[in-house]
Design a protein around this motif. Structure first.
Motif, PDB file in Angstrom:
ATOM      1  N   THR A 216      51.239 -18.670  -1.698  1.00 55.68           N
ATOM      2  CA  THR A 216      50.474 -18.048  -2.775  1.00 55.68           C
ATOM      3  C   THR A 216      50.594 -18.838  -4.072  1.00 55.68           C
ATOM      4  O   THR A 216      49.600 -19.048  -4.783  1.00 55.68           O
ATOM      5  CB  THR A 216      50.956 -16.604  -2.981  1.00 55.68           C
ATOM      6  N   TYR A 217      51.799 -19.289  -4.374  1.00 57.70           N
ATOM      7  CA  TYR A 217      51.983 -20.063  -5.607  1.00 57.70           C
ATOM      8  C   TYR A 217      51.222 -21.385  -5.556  1.00 57.70           C
ATOM      9  O   TYR A 217      50.507 -21.746  -6.503  1.00 57.70           O
ATOM     10  CB  TYR A 217      53.479 -20.309  -5.833  1.00 57.70           C
ATOM     11  N   LEU A 218      51.369 -22.113  -4.448  1.00 61.94           N
ATOM     12  CA  LEU A 218      50.669 -23.389  -4.338  1.00 61.94           C
ATOM     13  C   LEU A 218      49.151 -23.191  -4.300  1.00 61.94           C
ATOM     14  O   LEU A 218      48.397 -23.982  -4.877  1.00 61.94           O
ATOM     15  CB  LEU A 218      51.123 -24.132  -3.080  1.00 61.94           C
ATOM     16  N   GLY A 219      48.707 -22.139  -3.623  1.00 65.89           N
ATOM     17  CA  GLY A 219      47.273 -21.872  -3.583  1.00 65.89           C
ATOM     18  C   GLY A 219      46.702 -21.570  -4.952  1.00 65.89           C
ATOM     19  O   GLY A 219      45.580 -21.992  -5.280  1.00 65.89           O
ATOM     20  N   ALA A 220      47.464 -20.846  -5.780  1.00 66.91           N
ATOM     21  CA  ALA A 220      47.008 -20.564  -7.139  1.00 66.91           C
ATOM     22  C   ALA A 220      46.928 -21.838  -7.974  1.00 66.91           C
ATOM     23  O   ALA A 220      45.985 -22.024  -8.755  1.00 66.91           O
ATOM     24  CB  ALA A 220      47.950 -19.546  -7.795  1.00 66.91           C
ATOM     25  N   ARG A 221      47.895 -22.726  -7.797  1.00 69.60           N
ATOM     26  CA  ARG A 221      47.871 -23.986  -8.544  1.00 69.60           C
ATOM     27  C   ARG A 221      46.729 -24.894  -8.087  1.00 69.60           C
ATOM     28  O   ARG A 221      46.047 -25.507  -8.914  1.00 69.60           O
ATOM     29  CB  ARG A 221      49.212 -24.708  -8.375  1.00 69.60           C
TER      30      ARG A 221
ATOM     31  N   GLY B 138      43.923 -24.015  -6.443  1.00 66.36           N
ATOM     32  CA  GLY B 138      42.611 -23.429  -6.690  1.00 66.36           C
ATOM     33  C   GLY B 138      42.222 -23.387  -8.151  1.00 66.36           C
ATOM     34  O   GLY B 138      41.028 -23.261  -8.474  1.00 66.36           O
ATOM     35  N   TRP B 139      43.198 -23.481  -9.033  1.00 67.82           N
ATOM     36  CA  TRP B 139      42.892 -23.482 -10.465  1.00 67.82           C
ATOM     37  C   TRP B 139      42.131 -24.739 -10.861  1.00 67.82           C
ATOM     38  O   TRP B 139      41.212 -24.697 -11.682  1.00 67.82           O
ATOM     39  CB  TRP B 139      44.191 -23.355 -11.254  1.00 67.82           C
ATOM     40  N   ARG B 140      42.520 -25.870 -10.285  1.00 61.77           N
ATOM     41  CA  ARG B 140      41.836 -27.132 -10.545  1.00 61.77           C
ATOM     42  C   ARG B 140      41.632 -27.866  -9.216  1.00 61.77           C
ATOM     43  O   ARG B 140      42.354 -28.821  -8.903  1.00 61.77           O
ATOM     44  CB  ARG B 140      42.638 -27.990 -11.524  1.00 61.77           C
ATOM     45  N   PRO B 141      40.681 -27.453  -8.414  1.00 62.77           N
ATOM     46  CA  PRO B 141      40.467 -28.106  -7.118  1.00 62.77           C
ATOM     47  C   PRO B 141      39.943 -29.526  -7.278  1.00 62.77           C
ATOM     48  O   PRO B 141      39.244 -29.851  -8.240  1.00 62.77           O
ATOM     49  CB  PRO B 141      39.420 -27.208  -6.450  1.00 62.77           C
ATOM     50  N   GLY B 142      40.323 -30.357  -6.329  1.00 64.58           N
ATOM     51  CA  GLY B 142      39.879 -31.747  -6.362  1.00 64.58           C
ATOM     52  C   GLY B 142      40.770 -32.675  -7.138  1.00 64.58           C
ATOM     53  O   GLY B 142      40.529 -33.896  -7.147  1.00 64.58           O
ATOM     54  N   ARG B 143      41.795 -32.142  -7.810  1.00 68.07           N
ATOM     55  CA  ARG B 143      42.711 -33.003  -8.550  1.00 68.07           C
ATOM     56  C   ARG B 143      43.689 -33.691  -7.590  1.00 68.07           C
ATOM     57  O   ARG B 143      43.653 -33.485  -6.380  1.00 68.07           O
ATOM     58  CB  ARG B 143      43.468 -32.196  -9.611  1.00 68.07           C
ATOM     59  N   LEU B 144      44.581 -34.502  -8.151  1.00 63.80           N
ATOM     60  CA  LEU B 144      45.501 -35.286  -7.337  1.00 63.80           C
ATOM     61  C   LEU B 144      46.402 -34.392  -6.484  1.00 63.80           C
ATOM     62  O   LEU B 144      46.605 -34.662  -5.290  1.00 63.80           O
ATOM     63  CB  LEU B 144      46.348 -36.184  -8.248  1.00 63.80           C
ATOM     64  N   LEU B 145      46.954 -33.328  -7.082  1.00 64.32           N
ATOM     65  CA  LEU B 145      47.835 -32.437  -6.346  1.00 64.32           C
ATOM     66  C   LEU B 145      47.105 -31.773  -5.180  1.00 64.32           C
ATOM     67  O   LEU B 145      47.647 -31.637  -4.077  1.00 64.32           O
ATOM     68  CB  LEU B 145      48.409 -31.368  -7.289  1.00 64.32           C
ATOM     69  N   ASP B 146      45.864 -31.377  -5.426  1.00 62.35           N
ATOM     70  CA  ASP B 146      45.065 -30.762  -4.371  1.00 62.35           C
ATOM     71  C   ASP B 146      44.759 -31.762  -3.267  1.00 62.35           C
ATOM     72  O   ASP B 146      44.781 -31.424  -2.077  1.00 62.35           O
ATOM     73  CB  ASP B 146      43.777 -30.209  -4.968  1.00 62.35           C
ATOM     74  N   SER B 147      44.498 -32.998  -3.625  1.00 59.92           N
ATOM     75  CA  SER B 147      44.171 -34.023  -2.632  1.00 59.92           C
ATOM     76  C   SER B 147      45.365 -34.394  -1.762  1.00 59.92           C
ATOM     77  O   SER B 147      45.190 -34.876  -0.632  1.00 59.92           O
ATOM     78  CB  SER B 147      43.648 -35.284  -3.332  1.00 59.92           C
ATOM     79  N   ILE B 148      46.561 -34.166  -2.256  1.00 63.25           N
ATOM     80  CA  ILE B 148      47.764 -34.510  -1.496  1.00 63.25           C
ATOM     81  C   ILE B 148      48.223 -33.337  -0.623  1.00 63.25           C
ATOM     82  O   ILE B 148      48.484 -33.492   0.579  1.00 63.25           O
ATOM     83  CB  ILE B 148      48.897 -34.949  -2.438  1.00 63.25           C
TER      84      ILE B 148
ATOM     85  N   THR C 189      46.689 -30.346   0.212  1.00 67.28           N
ATOM     86  CA  THR C 189      45.753 -29.707   1.138  1.00 67.28           C
ATOM     87  C   THR C 189      45.687 -30.405   2.493  1.00 67.28           C
ATOM     88  O   THR C 189      45.744 -29.730   3.534  1.00 67.28           O
ATOM     89  CB  THR C 189      44.357 -29.634   0.499  1.00 67.28           C
ATOM     90  N   PRO C 190      45.572 -31.753   2.583  1.00 68.51           N
ATOM     91  CA  PRO C 190      45.586 -32.376   3.921  1.00 68.51           C
ATOM     92  C   PRO C 190      46.887 -32.149   4.680  1.00 68.51           C
ATOM     93  O   PRO C 190      46.868 -31.930   5.903  1.00 68.51           O
ATOM     94  CB  PRO C 190      45.370 -33.865   3.620  1.00 68.51           C
ATOM     95  N   PHE C 191      48.034 -32.182   3.968  1.00 67.07           N
ATOM     96  CA  PHE C 191      49.300 -31.919   4.631  1.00 67.07           C
ATOM     97  C   PHE C 191      49.358 -30.484   5.148  1.00 67.07           C
ATOM     98  O   PHE C 191      49.863 -30.228   6.247  1.00 67.07           O
ATOM     99  CB  PHE C 191      50.466 -32.185   3.669  1.00 67.07           C
ATOM    100  N   ALA C 192      48.843 -29.549   4.364  1.00 69.39           N
ATOM    101  CA  ALA C 192      48.832 -28.161   4.797  1.00 69.39           C
ATOM    102  C   ALA C 192      47.942 -27.970   6.023  1.00 69.39           C
ATOM    103  O   ALA C 192      48.276 -27.204   6.939  1.00 69.39           O
ATOM    104  CB  ALA C 192      48.353 -27.261   3.656  1.00 69.39           C
ATOM    105  N   MET C 193      46.819 -28.640   6.068  1.00 68.56           N
ATOM    106  CA  MET C 193      45.939 -28.568   7.239  1.00 68.56           C
ATOM    107  C   MET C 193      46.633 -29.142   8.468  1.00 68.56           C
ATOM    108  O   MET C 193      46.464 -28.625   9.586  1.00 68.56           O
ATOM    109  CB  MET C 193      44.640 -29.316   6.962  1.00 68.56           C
ATOM    110  N   PHE C 194      47.420 -30.198   8.281  1.00 73.89           N
ATOM    111  CA  PHE C 194      48.151 -30.779   9.411  1.00 73.89           C
ATOM    112  C   PHE C 194      49.206 -29.818   9.938  1.00 73.89           C
ATOM    113  O   PHE C 194      49.309 -29.577  11.148  1.00 73.89           O
ATOM    114  CB  PHE C 194      48.785 -32.100   8.981  1.00 73.89           C
TER     115      PHE C 194
END
Length: 223
Positions: A55-60, A62-72, A74-79
């Motif tokens: 929940t904490y990571l999702g809030a961070r 989703g607040w600014r999607p497409g940024r560097l943190l999201d790009s790193i 999200t793929p690891f979470a999908m894996f």
């Protein structure tokens, strides 16, 4: 045969599951009562930790999607979301227990420690140490669902009118994210937390069979 089946149903209605074949002459009910607290402990702690982290990571994210943190992340979470818990557990046991010797490979507590007293600090620390690998395995596999759910809700929520109004009022981004966007996006995750308690037991049982944990998974693996 019909009489035996009827007697089985009558005993089942009275919670009489008979004697265990593997641990004869112990009763099956007694074995379940002994193993259930360990399964509930792993399931409850891993679910709450996975929910908080996701929940904490999702809030961070989703607040600014497409940024560097999201790009790193999200793929690891999908894996990790596609990894079965028992397979990850086998890797953890092989590398961290047998190869490196950092954690115990099986069991829930050190047998040399005097058991069954909540005031015994050594006993509690031994339980916590033995549960690090099972909890890590379950949290890594389980937090991803909460992350994607919270991330998607945050992306929708940040475009709502009340969020734009909070920005127009000059509120800080942290306050807008926490008090306005995240608080409203959190509602589906709270509902899903209660609904997930039943389903998480399946993952816990599979992980227990790998770590030879004395829960319901250990009984199933032994049988």
């Amino acid at each position: 045969i019909w009489e035996q089946f009827w007697n089985y149903l009558v005993q089942l209605a009275h919670l009489d599951l008979g004697n265990s074949i593997m641990y004869y002459p112990m009763e099956v009910t007694d074995l379940i009562v002994q193993a259930l607290p360990w399964t509930v402990y792993l399931g409850l702690i891993s679910t709450l930790l996975g929910w908080i982290i996701g929940t904490y990571l999702g809030a961070r994210l989703g607040w600014r999607p497409g940024r560097l943190l999201d790009s790193i992340i999200t793929p690891f979470a999908m894996f990790f979301s596609s990894i079965p818990p028992f397979w990850l557990g086998l890797l953890l046991v092989w590398y961290l227990s047998y190869s490196k010797g950092l954690f115990p490979a099986q069991g829930a507590v050190n047998q040399r420690v005097r058991p069954a007293e909540l005031t015994n600090i050594d006993w509690l620390l031994s339980i916590a140490f033995h549960s690090i690998l099972p909890l890590f395995c379950l949290v890594v596999v389980g937090f991803t669902g909460w992350l994607f759910s919270m991330r998607n809700m945050m992306i929708t929520t940040v475009n709502e009118d009340y969020v734009h109004l909070a920005r127009a009022k000059g509120l800080s981004p942290e306050r807008i994210r926490t008090a306005y966007a995240a608080r409203n996006a959190l509602l589906p995750n709270i509902t899903g937390l209660a609904m997930s308690m039943g389903g998480v037991l399946m993952a816990v049982v599979l992980a227990e069979a790998v770590f030879i944990y004395p829960g319901l998974g250990g009984l199933i693996g032994a049988s």
